[in-house]
Design an enzyme around this catalytic site. Structure first.
Site, PDB file in Angstrom:
ATOM      1  N   LYS A  72       0.816  -1.232   0.000  1.00 13.33           N
ATOM      2  CA  LYS A  72       0.000   0.000   0.000  1.00 13.33           C
ATOM      3  C   LYS A  72       0.843   1.272   0.000  1.00 13.33           C
ATOM      4  O   LYS A  72       0.431   2.304  -0.500  1.00 13.33           O
ATOM      5  CB  LYS A  72      -0.969   0.005   1.191  1.00 13.33           C
ATOM      6  CG  LYS A  72      -2.079  -1.024   1.053  1.00 13.33           C
ATOM      7  CD  LYS A  72      -3.066  -0.954   2.202  1.00 13.33           C
ATOM      8  CE  LYS A  72      -4.096  -2.069   2.075  1.00 13.33           C
ATOM      9  NZ  LYS A  72      -5.157  -1.970   3.076  1.00 13.33           N
ATOM     10  N   ASP A 108      -9.926   2.587   2.290  1.00 14.78           N
ATOM     11  CA  ASP A 108      -9.960   1.943   3.616  1.00 14.78           C
ATOM     12  C   ASP A 108     -10.534   2.892   4.665  1.00 14.78           C
ATOM     13  O   ASP A 108     -11.195   2.466   5.605  1.00 14.78           O
ATOM     14  CB  ASP A 108      -8.547   1.538   4.072  1.00 14.78           C
ATOM     15  CG  ASP A 108      -8.067   0.250   3.414  1.00 14.78           C
ATOM     16  OD1 ASP A 108      -8.921  -0.550   2.980  1.00 14.78           O
ATOM     17  OD2 ASP A 108      -6.841   0.039   3.345  1.00 14.78           O
ATOM     18  N   GLY A 132      -2.693  -2.703  16.539  1.00 13.67           N
ATOM     19  CA  GLY A 132      -2.019  -2.878  15.255  1.00 13.67           C
ATOM     20  C   GLY A 132      -1.261  -1.639  14.848  1.00 13.67           C
ATOM     21  O   GLY A 132      -1.574  -0.533  15.296  1.00 13.67           O
TER      22      GLY A 132
END
Length: 295
Positions: A72, A108, A132
């Protein structure tokens, strides 16, 4: 539609992503709407090959891409233009090839926000927590900032240095507090998590087929989950992860990963085609396919 008609080709750029549901999602949409398009997977073995791949896509006229782990950020220098969202987090998950001009988007952020929007008022000015420190976690941080105005964002990570590096160029670094996952056992950190209105798993922990798939991202026995929380798991296979099962048992509101998967795909679909993805049909199709793969 005649088979001799040339089709616009879309595809997923990633590494070892044969398991992806993206071809099923987009091809279901193309077929339902009778669009002359097809979506496939491009497994690219190393980051060094991304530049060549995108150069080739200009020459071949490939209409667009989704981009997933671990590329990405890798694709960014090879694109001609970025949308404001992609620019804000330096990551792209959707590319449009407009006659050789490559535009990068990040769906996203809105995809993550979509299932939370009905609860936006209850999130405003409350703390939220994300587990995360990859691109998905950063997209969630930016989605919270843009759409929900929480009082703070707690980022719980395995590697605090990696998290600092990730946030280094993020313009709104000051809204994020970083904590190491090993601190969860400590009362101060436990309290921070319990006080959060939303808990998000933006790690692969709990994914079917991984050796940690039977685990939740949270340690058991600390009673961190309760009925005043929304628990959002980005993992979409299985649909009911260990974390969601625990959250449901604790009375929390749960959001399964398939909601984000479909919402971000729907935004990419409309960027590419100008049409709406038939979401109900896609959800039904994907859930049936996941069930079949579990049988």
């Amino acid at each position: 539609m005649s088979n001799s008609q040339s089709k616009r080709i879309f595809g997923l750029i990633g590494k070892h992503v044969d398991y992806s549901w993206s071809p099923l999602i987009h091809n279901t949409g193309f077929e339902a709407l009778g669009l002359p398009c097809v979506y496939t997977i491009f497994n690219i073995p190393s980051p060094e090959m991304i530049g060549d791949a995108l150069k080739g896509s200009r020459a071949l006229g490939i209409a667009g891409f989704s981009v997933t782990i671990p590329y990405k950020k890798t694709v960014v220098p090879f694109l001609d233009e970025l949308s404001p969202e992609a620019l804000s987090i330096g990551a792209v998950n959707t590319i449009v090839n407009d006659n050789g001009h490559l535009l990068g988007y990040n769906t996203d952020i809105d995809g993550f926000a979509a299932p939370l929007l009905p609860m936006a008022e209850s999130i405003r000015n409350r703390p939220v927590c994300i587990f995360g420190n990859g691109g998905a976690a950063l997209a969630a941080v930016e989605a919270f900032r843009l759409r929900f105005s929480p009082s703070s964002v707690l980022l719980v990570v395995r590697d605090t240095q990696k998290a600092e590096d990730m946030l280094e160029e993020y313009a709104y670094r000051d809204i994020v507090t970083i904590r190491a996952g090993r601190e969860i056992d400590q009362p101060a950190c436990s309290k921070l998590i319990r006080d959060c209105r939303v808990l998000v798993n933006a790690t692969p922990v709990g994914t079917a087929g991984r050796n940690d798939h039977i685990h939740s991202i949270l340690p058991t026995g600390h009673r961190l989950l309760h009925d005043g929380q929304i628990v959002y798991d980005m993992v979409y296979n299985p649909p009911e992860t260990p974390l969601l099962a625990e959250a449901r048992a604790a009375g929390a509101t749960v959001i399964p990963g398939i909601e984000m998967l479909i919402a971000q795909a729907a935004r990419a679909f409309s960027i590419w085609t100008g049409q709406e993805l038939p979401i109900e049909l896609v959800r039904k199709t994907v859930l049936a396919e996941i069930e079949k793969s579990e049988a």
